[in-house]
Scaffold this motif. Structure first.
Motif, PDB file in Angstrom:
ATOM      1  N   VAL A  34       0.833  -1.221   0.000  1.00 25.06           N
ATOM      2  CA  VAL A  34       0.000   0.000   0.000  1.00 25.06           C
ATOM      3  C   VAL A  34       0.858   1.257   0.000  1.00 25.06           C
ATOM      4  O   VAL A  34       0.438   2.301  -0.477  1.00 25.06           O
ATOM      5  N   LYS A  38       7.329   1.903  -1.777  1.00 22.67           N
ATOM      6  CA  LYS A  38       7.951   0.568  -1.855  1.00 22.67           C
ATOM      7  C   LYS A  38       8.090   0.087  -3.300  1.00 22.67           C
ATOM      8  O   LYS A  38       8.832  -0.857  -3.574  1.00 22.67           O
ATOM      9  N   THR A  69       1.987  -8.538   5.661  1.00 27.35           N
ATOM     10  CA  THR A  69       1.423  -7.251   6.083  1.00 27.35           C
ATOM     11  C   THR A  69       1.136  -7.293   7.585  1.00 27.35           C
ATOM     12  O   THR A  69       1.201  -8.368   8.201  1.00 27.35           O
ATOM     13  N   SER A  73      -4.675  -7.458   8.709  1.00 26.55           N
ATOM     14  CA  SER A  73      -5.035  -7.622   7.292  1.00 26.55           C
ATOM     15  C   SER A  73      -4.841  -9.065   6.799  1.00 26.55           C
ATOM     16  O   SER A  73      -5.182  -9.371   5.661  1.00 26.55           O
ATOM     17  N   HIS A  74      -4.324  -9.940   7.629  1.00 20.09           N
ATOM     18  CA  HIS A  74      -4.004 -11.304   7.166  1.00 20.09           C
ATOM     19  C   HIS A  74      -5.232 -12.041   6.640  1.00 20.09           C
ATOM     20  O   HIS A  74      -5.179 -12.702   5.610  1.00 20.09           O
ATOM     21  N   ILE A  77      -6.591 -10.539   3.119  1.00 21.92           N
ATOM     22  CA  ILE A  77      -5.659 -10.726   1.989  1.00 21.92           C
ATOM     23  C   ILE A  77      -5.544 -12.213   1.654  1.00 21.92           C
ATOM     24  O   ILE A  77      -5.533 -12.609   0.482  1.00 21.92           O
ATOM     25  N   HIS A 118       3.852 -19.046   8.450  1.00 26.90           N
ATOM     26  CA  HIS A 118       5.304 -19.033   8.622  1.00 26.90           C
ATOM     27  C   HIS A 118       5.653 -19.178  10.106  1.00 26.90           C
ATOM     28  O   HIS A 118       5.874 -18.185  10.802  1.00 26.90           O
ATOM     29  N   ARG A 160       2.904  -2.180  15.619  1.00 27.98           N
ATOM     30  CA  ARG A 160       2.904  -3.110  16.768  1.00 27.98           C
ATOM     31  C   ARG A 160       2.401  -2.435  18.049  1.00 27.98           C
ATOM     32  O   ARG A 160       2.136  -3.110  19.040  1.00 27.98           O
ATOM     33  N   ASP A 172       2.733 -10.967  18.672  1.00 28.89           N
ATOM     34  CA  ASP A 172       4.043 -10.851  18.025  1.00 28.89           C
ATOM     35  C   ASP A 172       4.916 -12.060  18.370  1.00 28.89           C
ATOM     36  O   ASP A 172       5.082 -12.973  17.569  1.00 28.89           O
TER      37      ASP A 172
HETATM   38  N1  LIG Z   1       7.930 -15.048  11.344  1.00 29.35           N
HETATM   39  C1  LIG Z   1       8.672 -14.114  11.916  1.00 29.35           C
HETATM   40  O1  LIG Z   1       9.741 -14.404  12.451  1.00 29.35           O
HETATM   41  C2  LIG Z   1       8.223 -12.684  11.878  1.00 29.35           C
HETATM   42  C3  LIG Z   1       9.087 -11.652  12.289  1.00 29.35           C
HETATM   43  C4  LIG Z   1       8.634 -10.342  12.186  1.00 29.35           C
HETATM   44  C5  LIG Z   1       7.351 -10.071  11.734  1.00 29.35           C
HETATM   45  N2  LIG Z   1       6.522 -11.099  11.378  1.00 29.35           N
HETATM   46  C6  LIG Z   1       5.160 -10.844  10.868  1.00 29.35           C
HETATM   47  O2  LIG Z   1       5.267 -10.299   9.554  1.00 29.35           O
HETATM   48  C7  LIG Z   1       4.220  -9.377   9.306  1.00 29.35           C
HETATM   49  C8  LIG Z   1       4.811  -8.064   8.844  1.00 29.35           C
HETATM   50  O3  LIG Z   1       5.672  -7.556   9.845  1.00 29.35           O
HETATM   51  P1  LIG Z   1       6.868  -6.575   9.451  1.00 29.35           P
HETATM   52  O4  LIG Z   1       7.748  -6.501  10.660  1.00 29.35           O
HETATM   53  O5  LIG Z   1       7.459  -6.978   8.170  1.00 29.35           O
HETATM   54  O6  LIG Z   1       6.080  -5.191   9.284  1.00 29.35           O
HETATM   55  P2  LIG Z   1       6.546  -3.961   8.427  1.00 29.35           P
HETATM   56  O7  LIG Z   1       5.799  -2.782   8.987  1.00 29.35           O
HETATM   57  O8  LIG Z   1       8.031  -3.871   8.343  1.00 29.35           O
HETATM   58  O9  LIG Z   1       6.014  -4.273   6.945  1.00 29.35           O
HETATM   59  C9  LIG Z   1       4.648  -4.339   6.641  1.00 29.35           C
HETATM   60  C10 LIG Z   1       4.466  -3.825   5.197  1.00 29.35           C
HETATM   61  O10 LIG Z   1       3.114  -4.070   4.799  1.00 29.35           O
HETATM   62  C11 LIG Z   1       2.621  -2.932   4.100  1.00 29.35           C
HETATM   63  N3  LIG Z   1       1.161  -2.972   4.204  1.00 29.35           N
HETATM   64  C12 LIG Z   1       0.367  -2.638   5.254  1.00 29.35           C
HETATM   65  N4  LIG Z   1      -0.931  -2.912   4.964  1.00 29.35           N
HETATM   66  C13 LIG Z   1      -0.945  -3.429   3.712  1.00 29.35           C
HETATM   67  C14 LIG Z   1      -1.984  -3.901   2.874  1.00 29.35           C
HETATM   68  N5  LIG Z   1      -3.259  -3.924   3.282  1.00 29.35           N
HETATM   69  N6  LIG Z   1      -1.651  -4.347   1.642  1.00 29.35           N
HETATM   70  C15 LIG Z   1      -0.373  -4.318   1.210  1.00 29.35           C
HETATM   71  N7  LIG Z   1       0.668  -3.871   1.969  1.00 29.35           N
HETATM   72  C16 LIG Z   1       0.380  -3.445   3.215  1.00 29.35           C
HETATM   73  C17 LIG Z   1       3.270  -1.760   4.813  1.00 29.35           C
HETATM   74  O11 LIG Z   1       3.267  -0.602   3.986  1.00 29.35           O
HETATM   75  C18 LIG Z   1       4.670  -2.313   5.073  1.00 29.35           C
HETATM   76  O12 LIG Z   1       5.560  -2.036   3.993  1.00 29.35           O
HETATM   77  C19 LIG Z   1       3.426  -9.291  10.605  1.00 29.35           C
HETATM   78  O13 LIG Z   1       2.313 -10.118  10.528  1.00 29.35           O
HETATM   79  C20 LIG Z   1       4.385  -9.828  11.662  1.00 29.35           C
HETATM   80  O14 LIG Z   1       3.709 -10.420  12.762  1.00 29.35           O
HETATM   81  C21 LIG Z   1       6.947 -12.386  11.422  1.00 29.35           C
END
Ligand SMILES: NC(=O)c1ccc[n+]([C@@H]2O[C@H](COP(=O)([O-])OP(=O)(O)OC[C@H]3O[C@@H](n4cnc5c(N)ncnc54)[C@H](O)[C@@H]3O)[C@@H](O)[C@H]2O)c1
Length: 350
Positions: A34, A38, A69, A73-74, A77, A118, A160, A172
């Motif tokens: 969004v 990016k 995201t 929003s999970h 989407i 994941h 967060r 988280d």
């Molecule tokens: N598995 C893991 O180890 C791990 C680690 C960190 C984060 N996460 C998860 O990953 C996800 C993202 O976290 P992050 O740290 O990357 O966040 P982030 O804020 O760095 O990135 C999120 C991105 O999504 C975009 N976005 C927001 N709403 C959107 C939409 N409706 N459509 C398209 N793009 C959209 C934002 O602009 C941003 O660029 C979260 O669900 C988080 O819980 C998982």
């Protein structure tokens, strides 16, 4: 070659791009975010920057969508991607609650596509070590397992810190640590759950929580996450009836394990400890009664999750993280929140 598209090109979007480039058989070809800024970042990586989610989902060559995201929003989407005929790997937490997770699972089954989460921390080496020690009963039968993660920075950043976006530490880190615990005893049910959430330095969301999961095999798992501790705490403590394991960090090397020697049963040796005061129960054992154990060697598995993902798209395997596990993780999250709200232990049997 499996062609994939990423939704949300932030921290985890970039993580998945890097991972995919290390794994054979998968290529990320396009991204949608969004945040329009990016698009340039995606193009610099040689990726197509889709202008909308529909445009990304309409790309026929893409068979796998990686949802990266914020948490709120999970659900939407993932459902949109499944309805567009794509397989989906979504970041944790799957959704905001178990009801939503069940909805998504039903959509995946209707679409005949796979849907997985994941849960990468199932392959953390500290966790694999705990799993091995439990399976081999190295320190006897187990009663209590502590899984703690504490940071120092105090606050939750960006989305967060926003409850509407699914902020807070339970969604988280909590969902990782819960998923790890449930996979220590996949054959057991969780009878009861206790939860306590606190906002200590970040208003509006939990920046600290603790939870107890009571398994029907008698083991109690204590999970705790906090963003503000200026003292080091162990990552894991595992209490057996013949010994104890302590792991200090997120790897398999930084810890110690000790066991009572084979012929010692009465634990009758009292070793004087000057600052303890009058107590025989808490007095240490004589050192010769205790055996220090080597920690088992754990192989790193950085691409195991990814290889399975690719094989699942190709129809050769099924995803490691199953629908049942996805819904169960979310049911435990719901129960922890309910326990916090009602100040009661929640009875489950799941
Ligand atoms: N598995 C893991 O180890 C791990 C680690 C960190 C984060 N996460 C998860 O990953 C996800 C993202 O976290 P992050 O740290 O990357 O966040 P982030 O804020 O760095 O990135 C999120 C991105 O999504 C975009 N976005 C927001 N709403 C959107 C939409 N409706 N459509 C398209 N793009 C959209 C934002 O602009 C941003 O660029 C979260 O669900 C988080 O819980 C998982």
């Amino acid at each position: 070659m499996v062609k994939a598209g990423i939704v949300g090109f932030g921290y985890m979007g970039r993580f998945h791009l890097r991972k995919s480039r290390l794994c054979e058989g998968i290529e990320v070809v396009a991204v949608y975010d969004v945040d329009k800024s990016k698009a340039g970042e995606a193009q610099q990586e040689g990726l197509i920057a889709a202008r909308s989610l529909d445009e990304l989902l309409g790309m026929e060559e893409i068979s796998l969508i990686l949802v990266c995201t914020p948490n709120d929003s999970h659900r939407d989407i993932t459902i949109a991607a499944l309805r567009a005929g794509k397989n989906v790997m979504c970041e944790k937490p799957a959704t905001m609650n178990a009801r939503e997770a069940e909805e998504v699972v039903a959509e995946a089954e209707k679409a005949g596509r796979f849907y997985t989460i994941h849960q990468n921390r199932r392959w953390d080496t500290d966790y694999l070590l705990v799993k091995k020690v439990l399976a081999e009963k190295t320190i006897g039968n187990y009663t209590t397992i502590n899984s703690w993660v504490y940071g120092q920075r105090g606050v939750c950043f960006g989305w967060r810190a926003d409850p509407e976006k699914g902020g807070g530490m339970l969604y988280d880190w909590g969902v990782h640590l819960i998923d790890q615990m449930l996979n220590l005893y996949p054959e057991c049910k969780v009878d009861r759950v206790f939860g306590r959430l606190e906002s200590i330095l970040t208003p509006a969301v939990d920046d600290f929580f603790e939870a107890k999961l009571f398994f029907d095999n008698g083991v109690c798992a204590n999970i705790s996450v906090g963003t503000f501790s200026l003292q080091e705490t162990p990552r894991w403590m595992v209490f057996g009836d013949r010994g104890t394991l302590k792991l200090d960090d997120f790897d398999w090397l930084s810890g110690t394990m000790a066991r009572i020697r084979e012929k010692v049963y009465g634990f009758d040796s009292v070793y004087f400890k000057s600052n303890l005061g009058p107590s025989r129960t808490m007095a240490p054992l004589a050192p010769e009664m205790i055996e220090k154990l080597e920690l088992p060697v754990i192989e790193e598995e950085p691409l195991t999750f990814y290889r399975n993902l690719v094989a699942s798209v190709q129809g050769d395997e099924t995803p490691f993280v199953t629908h049942g596990e996805i819904v169960r993780d979310m049911k435990i999250i719901d129960a922890i929140k309910l326990s916090d709200q009602t100040r009661q232990v929640v009875t489950l049997g799941i």
